[in-house]
Design a protein around this motif. Structure first.
Motif, short mmCIF file in Angstrom:
data_model
loop_
_atom_site.label_atom_id
_atom_site.label_comp_id
_atom_site.label_asym_id
_atom_site.label_seq_id
_atom_site.Cartn_x
_atom_site.Cartn_y
_atom_site.Cartn_z
N SER A 138 0.84 -1.18 0.00
CA SER A 138 0.00 0.00 0.00
C SER A 138 0.89 1.25 0.00
N SER A 139 0.40 2.30 -0.62
CA SER A 139 1.21 3.51 -0.76
C SER A 139 1.49 4.13 0.60
N PRO A 140 2.76 4.39 0.92
CA PRO A 140 3.10 5.03 2.19
C PRO A 140 2.75 6.51 2.14
N PRO A 141 2.72 7.18 3.28
CA PRO A 141 2.48 8.63 3.28
C PRO A 141 3.56 9.35 2.47
N ALA A 181 11.52 9.28 0.67
CA ALA A 181 10.35 8.43 0.90
C ALA A 181 10.72 6.98 1.19
N CYS A 182 11.92 6.55 0.78
CA CYS A 182 12.40 5.21 1.10
C CYS A 182 13.89 5.30 1.38
N PRO A 183 14.51 4.27 1.92
CA PRO A 183 15.92 4.36 2.32
C PRO A 183 16.93 4.39 1.17
N LEU A 184 16.51 4.20 -0.07
CA LEU A 184 17.46 4.07 -1.17
C LEU A 184 18.29 5.32 -1.40
N TYR A 185 17.78 6.47 -0.99
CA TYR A 185 18.53 7.72 -1.20
C TYR A 185 19.84 7.74 -0.42
N ARG A 186 19.93 6.96 0.65
CA ARG A 186 21.10 7.04 1.53
C ARG A 186 22.39 6.64 0.84
N ASN A 187 22.34 5.64 -0.04
CA ASN A 187 23.54 5.16 -0.69
C ASN A 187 23.67 5.60 -2.15
N SER A 229 7.84 -2.30 -1.47
CA SER A 229 7.76 -1.07 -0.69
C SER A 229 8.46 0.09 -1.39
N GLU A 230 9.60 -0.19 -2.00
CA GLU A 230 10.36 0.86 -2.69
C GLU A 230 9.64 1.32 -3.96
N ILE A 231 9.01 0.37 -4.65
CA ILE A 231 8.24 0.73 -5.84
C ILE A 231 7.05 1.60 -5.45
N ALA A 232 6.36 1.20 -4.39
CA ALA A 232 5.19 1.97 -3.93
C ALA A 232 5.59 3.36 -3.45
N ALA A 233 6.72 3.46 -2.75
CA ALA A 233 7.17 4.75 -2.23
C ALA A 233 7.49 5.72 -3.35
N CYS A 234 7.98 5.21 -4.48
CA CYS A 234 8.38 6.07 -5.59
C CYS A 234 7.25 6.30 -6.59
N ARG A 235 6.18 5.58 -6.48
CA ARG A 235 5.12 5.65 -7.49
C ARG A 235 4.52 7.05 -7.65
N PRO A 236 4.38 7.86 -6.58
CA PRO A 236 3.84 9.22 -6.78
C PRO A 236 4.62 10.04 -7.79
N TRP A 237 5.93 9.82 -7.89
CA TRP A 237 6.71 10.57 -8.87
C TRP A 237 6.33 10.17 -10.29
N PHE A 238 6.16 8.86 -10.53
CA PHE A 238 5.70 8.42 -11.85
C PHE A 238 4.32 9.00 -12.15
N GLU A 239 3.42 8.95 -11.18
CA GLU A 239 2.08 9.47 -11.41
C GLU A 239 2.10 10.95 -11.75
N LYS A 240 2.98 11.70 -11.10
CA LYS A 240 3.08 13.13 -11.39
C LYS A 240 3.68 13.37 -12.77
N GLU A 241 4.71 12.59 -13.12
CA GLU A 241 5.27 12.71 -14.47
C GLU A 241 4.20 12.43 -15.52
N GLY A 266 0.05 -0.25 -10.73
CA GLY A 266 -0.21 -0.22 -9.30
C GLY A 266 -0.39 -1.59 -8.69
N LYS A 267 0.04 -2.62 -9.39
CA LYS A 267 -0.08 -3.99 -8.88
C LYS A 267 0.89 -4.87 -9.65
N ALA A 268 1.19 -6.05 -9.11
CA ALA A 268 2.07 -6.99 -9.80
C ALA A 268 1.44 -7.38 -11.13
N THR A 269 2.21 -7.26 -12.21
CA THR A 269 1.69 -7.50 -13.56
C THR A 269 2.68 -8.36 -14.32
N PRO A 270 2.42 -9.66 -14.48
CA PRO A 270 3.36 -10.54 -15.20
C PRO A 270 3.58 -10.08 -16.63
#
Length: 255
Positions: free
Chosen positions: A40-43, A69-75, A156-168, A190-194
């Motif tokens: 689910s989309s985080p705040p 929005a997620c820890p990936l920015y740290r590294n 979780s990382e995909i969901a955290a970043c999804r607002p940026w895609f939606e805005k683009e 917005g969901k797993a899609t094979p």
């Protein structure tokens, strides 16, 4: 009314016959990547809240530089936002920046990006006329000595970043969104899609926009057999040609 909207989106992108569906590597494509379960989309974080209020793509890009929005920015070295025209008929969405993209701050400039550019050129698509972005905007990797090994983003990382895609998507307003690989498809829908059962045909996103699912160019680099690699590359180019023919601009030229 809802049914009519879906029909308009579908009718806007009618594929040519089944040539782009044929491949001796179909089984491999279906297992190209295993979709992560979507969380689910985080705040929204502060940068995302600012970005969602913007009406200019450059302003959104600047806001994204501060995303936490997620820890990936740290590294990661930096946020790698999308690039291309403010208005583009086609938007390509990849997985995440790789090592080269992380250092350059631009999407699709590494080995997969070079193959992508070659395929676009063969298909008659000018990269400068399309918008190119990634589902996840920071490089996720595992350090191995001096090498940074790519790691697949989780749900979780995909969901955290999804607002940026939606805005683009909201600002660029593409007629067709092309999901390159399972991570991109998960972000787009917005969901797993094979990939296997959704590849090669247009799926309505809304009344004005369709989506097209195919493999990520990095998959083509990983196919071990030379003959199979060539076949998969030709299939990918055929899909890009079909995509080029689907746009309103192509239809105007043909009229």
């Amino acid at each position: 009314m809802r049914h009519r909207q879906r029909n308009r989106a579908t009718d806007a992108f009618i594929l040519p016959p089944t040539e782009i569906r044929r491949s001796t590597m179909a089984a491999h494509a279906e297992t190209e990547t295993k979709p992560q379960r979507m969380r689910s989309s985080p705040p929204l974080d502060a940068a995302q809240r600012a970005g969602m209020a913007e009406t200019d793509l450059d302003a959104v890009r600047q806001d994204a530089e501060g995303c936490r929005a997620c820890p990936l920015y740290r590294n990661a070295t930096q946020t790698v936002f999308g690039e291309g025209p403010d208005r583009a008929e086609i938007m390509f969405v990849g997985e995440q920046p790789g090592d080269k993209e992380d250092l350059a701050g631009k999407p699709f400039v590494g080995p997969a990006g070079q193959l992508f550019d070659r395929a676009l050129a063969e298909a008659g698509i000018e990269r400068k006329k399309v918008y190119v972005t990634n589902a996840v905007k920071h490089f996720k990797f595992e350090p191995r000595g001096k090498i940074r090994l790519h790691m697949k983003p989780n749900g979780s990382e995909i969901a955290a970043c999804r607002p940026w895609f939606e805005k683009e998507k909201a600002l660029v307003r593409p007629k067709l969104v092309v999901a390159l690989g399972a991570t991109a498809a998960q972000s787009v829908f917005g969901k797993a899609t094979p990939i296997g059962k959704n590849r090669g045909h247009v799926i309505p996103l809304d009344a004005e926009t369709g989506a097209f699912v195919t493999v990520h160019p990095s998959y083509l680099l990983r196919v071990p057999d030379a003959e199979a690699k060539a076949q998969e590359y030709e299939r990918f180019v055929a899909e890009l040609r079909a995509i080029a023919e689907l746009t309103p601009a192509a239809r105007r030229r043909a009229a």
